[in-house]
Motif scaffolding. Structure first.
Motif: not given
Length: 501
Positions: A474-482
């Protein structure tokens, strides 16, 4: 606890384990500020020249270069430079006693360097700060420049040296010695020529250490033709000179840039330090950014390629290369999620460069397959088919396989570039393309400061990532969005290490 060099190692241990233990022992001594036991270097050299076991040879070379030499260089400190120099000179001394190093031993002997202490004394002399006199500058007719071997370093530093010397020495011919990429980044520059020198970055100990004799002869031909008094050799801390340790011309003509220890307490980027060093050497007050030239054929090919897409398209070029250093990558599934986020925008045309390393190409192909499986249009194009093969979509992902010249043209004509800490961050700076850089794997603050690209008038966003091994999906997915938001932001909004976690 460190493993002394004379500690016996179980013969049935795997070569990788033996070599790793020896190199860890050495680096533990360095970390504890103890005098490093150079007998460890002798043992690893002996393993690296094993005639019977290729696995042993490879393990020893990895231990010497990846575990000892590269970390000492990456520290960007005077202490690291000193120990690294002693290690390389010990390796040179060891090789001179072997048949494989006979030619190197003869050359150094002919130049009156009979042991490592003489070579080290000469190295300490050439790295002292100096200034070229006006009369000497006026007499220069030929300048020999050594490559830094890697594309990123040649863009960040060597390109500045070449472009400044062209102005300072309008009467001189410049010859740059190094790999094939030099012909691309210095294409069609007046008075600049290229001589191919291949450094075996992934080769064995003999391949990395014995080519100095042939390089010396190439350089000798050039400075003899112009006379050594009318020649200068510029060495930007090159692997081709074994980081300045191997003499390649008379010291009076040698201009050595001590890039790993110069102003070690500052936060200057390597590009800025290159300018500082040149200003002191040439008695100038100039500051230029990295510069490269691109072949017109590549520019036109890329221009034609992008006209196939709507004019309002957002042209995003991505390279996920890490220079064979996996620490610089964010863990999976970050890259897939980033591509997915970018392609959510209906104007996005994403060009993914597949890189030059086999592992990079496999990763790129795998990513394209995953994106295709998620319902987006994709295509594969090689450089030779660029003018013939046309994607049959107006928005999607195109995976491109080509050389550094074509990649430079793609970055040049992109709206924005994204990549890790690797050569392309400097290519983007050199072409003033807006870029977003994910900088992971920095071993310390100096490493980050040195290799961080120039911010390019506020058009470069560099995000330092730490602790990446512990990131959850989930953190990696949020990083991708950012990161996708940073890529799509308007020009002119400069972010310095934004908090995106």
């Amino acid at each position: 606890m460190a493993l002394p060099a004379n500690t016996p190692v179980r013969q049935h241990s795997a070569p990788e384990s033996i070599a790793d233990q020896l190199s860890r022992s050495f680096m533990e001594q360095v970390a504890n500020k103890l005098p490093p036991d150079l007998d460890v270097v002798d043992r690893l050299c002996h393993m690296a020249l094993s005639r019977d076991n290729e696995q042993t040879r490879k393990a020893a070379v990895v231990a010497l270069y990846k575990n000892i030499i590269e970390p000492l260089c990456d520290d960007f400190s005077a202490a690291g430079v000193d120990i690294c120099s002693r290690v390389l000179l010990r390796m040179t001394a060891f090789l001179r006693t072997r048949t494989e190093g006979g030619a190197l031993d003869k050359l150094l002997g002919d130049l009156h360097f009979h042991d490592e202490h003489q070579l080290f004394s000469r190295y300490r002399r050439i790295k002292k700060e100096r200034s070229l006199s006006g009369s000497m500058r006026r007499n220069i007719r030929k300048i020999l420049v050594l490559s830094r071997v890697t594309v990123g370093a040649d863009v960040a530093m060597t390109s500045i040296i070449v472009h400044r010397l062209l102005v300072t020495f309008p009467q001189a011919e410049l010859i740059v010695f190094g790999p094939q990429h030099l012909a691309e980044i210095f294409s069609e520059l007046p008075r600049v020529h290229w001589t191919k020198v291949h450094y075996h970055r992934e080769g064995g100990l003999v391949g990395r250490m014995t080519y100095f004799t042939s390089l010396y002869r190439l350089l000798e031909q050039e400075w003899q033709a112009a006379s050594v008094e009318n020649t200068l050799l510029f060495d930007p801390d090159s692997r081709l000179s074994q980081l300045g340790l191997i003499p390649l011309i008379d010291d009076r003509s040698y201009c050595y840039f001590p890039s790993r220890e110069m102003e070690q307490h500052s936060s200057h980027r390597l590009s800025s330090l290159t300018n500082v060093w040149l200003n002191r050497l040439l008695d100038e007050k100039k500051e230029i950014a990295p510069r490269i030239s691109i072949r017109p054929v590549h520019q036109q090919t890329v221009r034609n390629f992008f006209t196939r897409f709507p004019e309002e398209s957002k042209k995003i070029v991505i390279n996920l290369g890490v220079g064979n250093d996996p620490r610089k990558r964010l863990p999976d599934p970050f890259e897939e999620e980033l591509l997915y986020c970018l392609l959510q925008h209906d104007r996005a045309v994403v060009v993914l460069d597949s890189g030059c390393h086999p592992d990079e190409r496999k990763r790129a192909i795998k990513l394209v397959d995953k994106i295709s499986g998620r319902g987006f249009a994709t295509a594969h194009i090689s450089e030779k088919d660029f003018n013939q093969k046309k994607p049959d979509f107006k928005q999607g992902l195109v995976c491109v396989q080509g050389g550094i010249g074509m990649l430079s043209a793609l970055i040049d004509q992109a709206d924005v570039f994204f990549g890790y800490d690797s050569c392309c961050q400097h290519l983007a700076t050199a072409r003033q393309t807006r870029s977003v850089i994910c900088f992971a794997g920095a071993v310390n603050d100096r490493f980050f400061s040195r290799w961080m690209p120039i911010d390019n008038r506020g058009r470069t966003t560099t995000v330092r990532m730490e602790g990446i091994d512990n990131l959850s999906i989930p953190e990696l997915q949020r990083l991708a969005i950012k990161f996708s938001e940073l890529i799509f932001q308007d020009d002119g909004k400069h972010h310095v290490r934004p908090n995106i976690r």
